[in-house]
Design a protein around this motif. Structure first.
Motif, PDB file in Angstrom:
ATOM      1  N   PHE A 180       7.007  10.991 -15.486  1.00  0.00           N
ATOM      2  CA  PHE A 180       7.636   9.671 -15.571  1.00  0.00           C
ATOM      3  C   PHE A 180       8.787   9.622 -14.561  1.00  0.00           C
ATOM      4  O   PHE A 180       9.731  10.400 -14.668  1.00  0.00           O
ATOM      5  N   VAL A 181       8.677   8.724 -13.580  1.00  0.00           N
ATOM      6  CA  VAL A 181       9.705   8.641 -12.531  1.00  0.00           C
ATOM      7  C   VAL A 181      10.557   7.396 -12.749  1.00  0.00           C
ATOM      8  O   VAL A 181      10.029   6.281 -12.842  1.00  0.00           O
ATOM      9  N   LEU A 182      11.859   7.589 -12.820  1.00  0.00           N
ATOM     10  CA  LEU A 182      12.801   6.466 -12.910  1.00  0.00           C
ATOM     11  C   LEU A 182      13.335   6.191 -11.509  1.00  0.00           C
ATOM     12  O   LEU A 182      13.899   7.091 -10.874  1.00  0.00           O
ATOM     13  N   GLY A 183      13.131   4.967 -11.012  1.00  0.00           N
ATOM     14  CA  GLY A 183      13.633   4.620  -9.680  1.00  0.00           C
ATOM     15  C   GLY A 183      12.507   4.373  -8.702  1.00  0.00           C
ATOM     16  O   GLY A 183      11.370   4.825  -8.917  1.00  0.00           O
ATOM     17  N   ALA A 184      12.827   3.637  -7.634  1.00  0.00           N
ATOM     18  CA  ALA A 184      11.818   3.345  -6.608  1.00  0.00           C
ATOM     19  C   ALA A 184      12.485   3.299  -5.239  1.00  0.00           C
ATOM     20  O   ALA A 184      12.026   2.606  -4.342  1.00  0.00           O
ATOM     21  N   THR A 215      14.341  -3.049 -10.633  1.00  0.00           N
ATOM     22  CA  THR A 215      13.748  -4.151  -9.863  1.00  0.00           C
ATOM     23  C   THR A 215      12.253  -3.872  -9.725  1.00  0.00           C
ATOM     24  O   THR A 215      11.840  -3.015  -8.941  1.00  0.00           O
ATOM     25  N   LYS A 216      11.444  -4.589 -10.515  1.00  0.00           N
ATOM     26  CA  LYS A 216      10.019  -4.265 -10.617  1.00  0.00           C
ATOM     27  C   LYS A 216       9.305  -4.389  -9.273  1.00  0.00           C
ATOM     28  O   LYS A 216       8.376  -3.629  -8.972  1.00  0.00           O
ATOM     29  N   GLN A 217       9.731  -5.333  -8.455  1.00  0.00           N
ATOM     30  CA  GLN A 217       9.061  -5.562  -7.168  1.00  0.00           C
ATOM     31  C   GLN A 217       8.992  -4.283  -6.328  1.00  0.00           C
ATOM     32  O   GLN A 217       7.985  -4.005  -5.674  1.00  0.00           O
ATOM     33  N   LYS A 218      10.067  -3.493  -6.390  1.00  0.00           N
ATOM     34  CA  LYS A 218      10.087  -2.263  -5.576  1.00  0.00           C
ATOM     35  C   LYS A 218       9.060  -1.259  -6.074  1.00  0.00           C
ATOM     36  O   LYS A 218       8.458  -0.530  -5.285  1.00  0.00           O
ATOM     37  N   ALA A 219       8.817  -1.256  -7.397  1.00  0.00           N
ATOM     38  CA  ALA A 219       7.773  -0.378  -7.956  1.00  0.00           C
ATOM     39  C   ALA A 219       6.409  -0.899  -7.514  1.00  0.00           C
ATOM     40  O   ALA A 219       5.509  -0.126  -7.174  1.00  0.00           O
ATOM     41  N   GLU A 220       6.271  -2.224  -7.465  1.00  0.00           N
ATOM     42  CA  GLU A 220       4.993  -2.808  -7.031  1.00  0.00           C
ATOM     43  C   GLU A 220       4.722  -2.508  -5.558  1.00  0.00           C
ATOM     44  O   GLU A 220       3.579  -2.280  -5.160  1.00  0.00           O
ATOM     45  N   ASP A 221       5.786  -2.477  -4.751  1.00  0.00           N
ATOM     46  CA  ASP A 221       5.605  -2.109  -3.332  1.00  0.00           C
ATOM     47  C   ASP A 221       5.095  -0.673  -3.217  1.00  0.00           C
ATOM     48  O   ASP A 221       4.260  -0.368  -2.364  1.00  0.00           O
ATOM     49  N   LEU A 222       5.601   0.201  -4.084  1.00  0.00           N
ATOM     50  CA  LEU A 222       5.151   1.601  -4.071  1.00  0.00           C
ATOM     51  C   LEU A 222       3.686   1.723  -4.467  1.00  0.00           C
ATOM     52  O   LEU A 222       2.966   2.577  -3.962  1.00  0.00           O
ATOM     53  N   PRO A 245      -1.952   3.498  -5.051  1.00  0.00           N
ATOM     54  CA  PRO A 245      -2.557   2.588  -6.045  1.00  0.00           C
ATOM     55  C   PRO A 245      -2.744   3.210  -7.426  1.00  0.00           C
ATOM     56  O   PRO A 245      -2.830   2.477  -8.414  1.00  0.00           O
ATOM     57  N   ASP A 246      -2.803   4.545  -7.533  1.00  0.00           N
ATOM     58  CA  ASP A 246      -3.075   5.118  -8.855  1.00  0.00           C
ATOM     59  C   ASP A 246      -1.827   5.365  -9.713  1.00  0.00           C
ATOM     60  O   ASP A 246      -1.923   5.882 -10.821  1.00  0.00           O
ATOM     61  N   ILE A 247      -0.643   4.989  -9.237  1.00  0.00           N
ATOM     62  CA  ILE A 247       0.531   5.106 -10.113  1.00  0.00           C
ATOM     63  C   ILE A 247       0.525   3.952 -11.127  1.00  0.00           C
ATOM     64  O   ILE A 247      -0.084   2.907 -10.869  1.00  0.00           O
ATOM     65  N   GLU A 248       1.158   4.157 -12.261  1.00  0.00           N
ATOM     66  CA  GLU A 248       1.215   3.088 -13.271  1.00  0.00           C
ATOM     67  C   GLU A 248       2.654   2.602 -13.413  1.00  0.00           C
ATOM     68  O   GLU A 248       3.574   3.411 -13.600  1.00  0.00           O
ATOM     69  N   ILE A 249       2.828   1.302 -13.325  1.00  0.00           N
ATOM     70  CA  ILE A 249       4.186   0.743 -13.421  1.00  0.00           C
ATOM     71  C   ILE A 249       4.525   0.450 -14.882  1.00  0.00           C
ATOM     72  O   ILE A 249       3.730  -0.153 -15.604  1.00  0.00           O
ATOM     73  N   ILE A 250       5.686   0.880 -15.291  1.00  0.00           N
ATOM     74  CA  ILE A 250       6.158   0.665 -16.668  1.00  0.00           C
ATOM     75  C   ILE A 250       7.419  -0.199 -16.603  1.00  0.00           C
ATOM     76  O   ILE A 250       8.272   0.012 -15.738  1.00  0.00           O
TER      77      ILE A 250
END
Ligand code: ATR
Length: 265
Positions: free
Chosen positions: A122-126, A151-158, A163-168
């Motif tokens: 589980f990674v906190l931060g982007a 900021t969810k957008q930065k996780a979405e950019d990652l 593509p196989d990471i899961e955003i929480i």
């Protein structure tokens, strides 16, 4: 005399000069390593100074690891995959951007004999270092990587890059074996996470990329809940060792004296 630099903003607290200058002395290399606070508009000029042999190499730190890629001639495969550069040098008249954070992170886990294979992370931060952490985790065989960022957008950019990471959602959690604080929250000793750590279980590994202060509130809470903890000091030392090897062809020793140089508690 050869000249090396670490550039970024903020830069005041960087230990890179201490480490590299110590290794220059130990290895009888006639060179100097300094820190320089720069803004984005200075990056092109700094790279040009490498082209003109005024500087022999630079390390890049926050927040310029991505933008510097625009100004080099060639990216190493690791830099290309992460779109992140922390080490720059000239080779056969070409400016090369490389990344030693990926293997620095990996070596820090081997150092504590932690095996990532089949683990849920589980990674906190982007921010800037996270693409390197993710690639490193993938290469080591993590079974699942969750990313959560304020900021969810930065996780979405990652997710576009991986593509196989899961955003929480920020503040929500999934079951994990290891949790990594890759945010800047904790750099100030007063910084606190709005997280109920008692709900996250025990017997896990809490890893903080921050190493100054050596025990952030994140690590203190992890420890209180009976988890193993590790800060970012060895990752920092290993990424520096790998950069030193690229520039000078020598793997400098990491001994107790080196580690003592970085003690600030
Ligand atoms: P950059 O974002 O410029 O790459 P960084 O230091 O590499 O800088 O990243 C800072 C990270 O810490 C980001 O993930 C940031 O979250 P945001 O993307 O929402 O800004 C996170 N961060 C910083 N302060 C925070 C806070 N008070 N609470 C939660 N996350 C924080």
């Amino acid at each position: 005399m050869k000249k090396y630099l670490v550039v970024g903003d903020p830069i005041k607290h960087s230990f890179s000069p201490t480490l590299h200058n110590y290794w220059f002395k130990k290895n009888n290399i006639s060179a100097i390593y300094e820190k320089r606070k720069i803004s984005e508009k200075d990056i092109k000029d700094t790279v040009t100074q490498i082209r003109n042999n005024q500087i022999n190499g630079i390390n890049i730190t926050v927040p310029f690891k991505k933008v510097v890629a625009k100004y080099v001639d060639e990216l190493s495969s690791l830099s290309q995959q992460t779109q992140s550069v922390n080490t720059v040098y000239k080779k056969e008249n070409k400016i090369i951007g490389d990344n030693t954070d990926i293997d620095g992170f990996k070596l820090s886990l081997s150092h504590i004999k932690y095996n990532i294979s089949d683990k849920k992370i589980f990674v906190l931060g982007a921010g800037g270092v996270v693409p390197s952490i993710i690639l490193s985790l993938k290469k080591m065989g993590a079974s699942k990587i969750f990313i959560s960022n304020r900021t969810k957008q930065k996780a979405e950019d990652l997710k576009k890059l991986y593509p196989d990471i899961e955003i929480i959602e920020w503040g929500e959690f999934k079951n994990f074996d290891m949790i990594i604080n890759a945010t800047s929250l904790g750099l100030n000793a007063k910084d606190k996470f709005e997280i109920d750590f008692s709900k996250l279980g025990s017997n896990k590994l809490y890893y903080d990329i921050i190493y100054n202060p050596p025990k952030t509130n994140f690590l203190l809470n992890g420890e209180k809940q009976k988890n193993k903890i590790e800060n970012g000091k060895m990752m920092f030392v290993f990424q520096a060792q790998l950069a030193f090897k690229i520039w000078h062809g020598i793997t400098p020793k990491i001994d107790n004296e080196v580690l003592k140089l970085l003690n600030h508690d």
